[in-house]
Design an enzyme around this catalytic site. Structure first.
Site, PDB file in Angstrom:
ATOM      1  N   GLU A 275      44.645 108.587 -19.054  1.00 12.44           N
ATOM      2  CA  GLU A 275      44.137 109.498 -20.096  1.00 12.44           C
ATOM      3  C   GLU A 275      45.097 109.584 -21.273  1.00 12.44           C
ATOM      4  OE1 GLU A 275      44.026 113.193 -17.984  1.00 12.44           O
ATOM      5  OE2 GLU A 275      42.297 112.649 -16.773  1.00 12.44           O
ATOM      6  N   PRO A 276      45.381 108.489 -21.948  1.00 10.56           N
ATOM      7  CA  PRO A 276      46.301 108.576 -23.084  1.00 10.56           C
ATOM      8  C   PRO A 276      45.632 109.213 -24.302  1.00 10.56           C
ATOM      9  CG  PRO A 276      45.474 106.340 -22.881  1.00 10.56           C
ATOM     10  CD  PRO A 276      44.859 107.120 -21.754  1.00 10.56           C
ATOM     11  N   GLY A 277      46.359 110.066 -24.985  1.00 11.01           N
ATOM     12  CA  GLY A 277      45.851 110.660 -26.221  1.00 11.01           C
ATOM     13  C   GLY A 277      46.786 110.298 -27.358  1.00 11.01           C
ATOM     14  N   ARG A 314      52.905 121.155 -35.502  1.00 10.87           N
ATOM     15  CA  ARG A 314      53.866 120.654 -34.506  1.00 10.87           C
ATOM     16  C   ARG A 314      55.339 120.992 -34.839  1.00 10.87           C
ATOM     17  NH1 ARG A 314      54.710 116.212 -33.018  1.00 10.87           N
ATOM     18  NH2 ARG A 314      54.685 116.632 -30.802  1.00 10.87           N
ATOM     19  N   CYS A 346      53.441 132.090 -45.946  1.00  8.77           N
ATOM     20  CA  CYS A 346      54.432 133.149 -46.071  1.00  8.77           C
ATOM     21  C   CYS A 346      55.170 133.433 -44.774  1.00  8.77           C
ATOM     22  CB  CYS A 346      53.735 134.416 -46.551  1.00  8.77           C
ATOM     23  SG  CYS A 346      52.763 134.091 -48.004  1.00  8.77           S
TER      24      CYS A 346
END
Ligand code: LLP
Length: 421
Positions: A275-277, A314, A346
């Protein structure tokens, strides 16, 4: 390798000038490369050559319909973790028997939708979930194919927020209890065991934790078979990392990962699912943004760009590094200046990089955050009423907007003011 390279002094996405895209769609925007997405899927597919296998793209990394359609056309399966992702997978043309359903909190409605629409397997994460799925399947008069996600108690040596294979994490069933749980499942008429599932974390840069986990899965396969269960599939999860910093040593390649899988599990005669993303989508995308101001602060210069933490979270969320490159290539030997690269939101957390060495930049210049194709657009929000930014897909010399920037009117129209107010 990806397809974002300089050509005649400016950044191209395949055969399209990034500056031309910026002129056409405005900044900021995400830009993905079809060739890179295809290449990364193919690398995984080839790495498992010789073993019965299915690469199930973890669409949480990038779930745009165009990206999914591309994956489906390449023969991929897909890993989904919500009813919404299931619906997206079906809309993009994935048959039910190519869809794997993961996640710790599947609801009755999600189970019903997947059982009615078609499903390859549910990866079960707990005993309450197992009983609920059994009940839903019986209500519908079907039998649900299942694996149990086992927690192998292995340290994935990655960021704590994306490690999932330690016993203190919320994921899976302790591997020591697996035989007991499989015995329980065998008594439930709405469930049919098809295999075992494991996923120990994301952005792994070393094969050793995978190897430890897969060795435990191999032992468990033999034990469960001796208990009389039919284990025909092993879902090995995703998690292989990508080189976010070009100057660092690169993580293992899919071909090395595939060789390790063959060594540890090749003799079991199981179909292998992965299941690589991130590895498929991460380096297949960039985020292009424009410098709004260069602000001279107290002992440091701030590069204030028009993208912010709501567009790419991220760095704020995991202190993640993204390489930043100017769209117009710096001349050879150009002096580098340290900048704090920040967005307009902000809060101080809206910082992409601190004291990052870049060639001198000015208002109106374009820069690109690299490795932004995975966990970028999908994690974006409209904080500060900043519209979700467009996504663009390039193929050879053509590009298309694959998600538009909403207008302020569209954003505001989603709110409802009650008539009693
Ligand atoms: N399978 C399961 C069950 C998962 O939970 C995940 C990721 C994957 C596959 C795909 O892992 P990948 O190959 O992409 O490493 N938002 C974080 C990453 C979260 C990963 C969650 N699970 C980030 O931006 O780093």
């Amino acid at each position: 390798m990806d397809h974002f390279l300089y050509r005649d002094g400016e950044l191209y996405a395949e055969d399209v000038s990034v500056r031309d895209i910026a002129r056409s769609v405005g900044t900021p925007f995400y830009c993905y490369s079809t060739a890179t997405l295809t290449r990364h899927f193919t690398l995984f597919d080839q790495a498992l050559d010789g073993m019965d296998h299915l690469v199930c793209y973890a669409m949480k990394a990038n779930s745009n319909q165009a990206v999914l359609r591309l994956m489906a056309s390449l023969g991929a399966g897909v890993d989904v973790v919500s009813g919404g992702e299931y619906a997206r997978a079906r809309a993009a043309g994935f048959d039910g028997d190519k869809i794997v359903f993961s996640g710790v909190g599947k609801t009755r409605e999600e189970m019903r939708a997947a059982l009615s629409g078609g499903i390859r397997q549910f990866n079960l994460e707990s005993e309450p979930e197992m009983h609920r799925l059994n009940a839903v399947a019986l209500e519908l008069g079907v039998v649900a194919p299942v694996t149990v996600r086992v927690n192998p108690d292995v340290d994935a040596k990655t960021h704590e927020k994306i490690a999932t294979g330690k016993s203190e994490n919320k994921f899976g069933i302790p591997i020591a209890r697996a035989r007991e749980v499989y015995a329980e499942i065998a008594k439930l008429p709405g469930l049919r065991v098809v295999g075992i599932d494991v996923h120990i974390g994301s952005q792994l840069t070393d094969l050793e934790p995978f190897r430890q986990a897969y060795r435990k899965v191999a032992d468990l396969t033999r034990a469960l078979r001796s208990d009389g269960h039919e284990i025909i599939r092993l879902d090995l999860g995703g998690g292989l990392g990508i080189p976010y910093e070009r100057t660092n040593t690169a993580p293992p390649l899919p071909v090395e990962y595939g060789a390790m899988v063959r060594e540890e599990l090749g003799d079991l005669g199981c179909e292998i699912e992965i299941e690589p993303g991130r590895l498929i989508a991460g380096n297949a995308g960039i985020l292009v943004t424009e410098v709004v101001y260069v602000k001279h602060g107290e002992g440091r210069d701030f590069l204030i760009v028009d993208a912010a933490m709501n567009d790419l979270v991220r760095p704020a969320m995991y202190s993640a590094h993204h390489d930043i490159v100017p769209v117009i290539e710096a001349t050879a030997g150009a002096e580098q200046t340290p900048y704090d690269v920040v967005g307009p939101v902000c809060e101080t957390g809206d910082t992409f990089a601190k004291q990052r060495n870049l060639p001198a930049l000015a208002e109106g210049d374009l820069v690109a955050f690299r490795s932004a194709g995975a966990y970028g657009a999908v994690m974006a929000s409209e904080y500060n009423t900043r519209p979700l930014i467009p996504e663009v897909l390039v193929r050879d010399d053509q590009f298309a907007v694959i998600r538009e920037r909403p207008s302020y009117e569209q954003i505001i129209a989603r709110d409802i003011v009650p008539d009693w107010l």
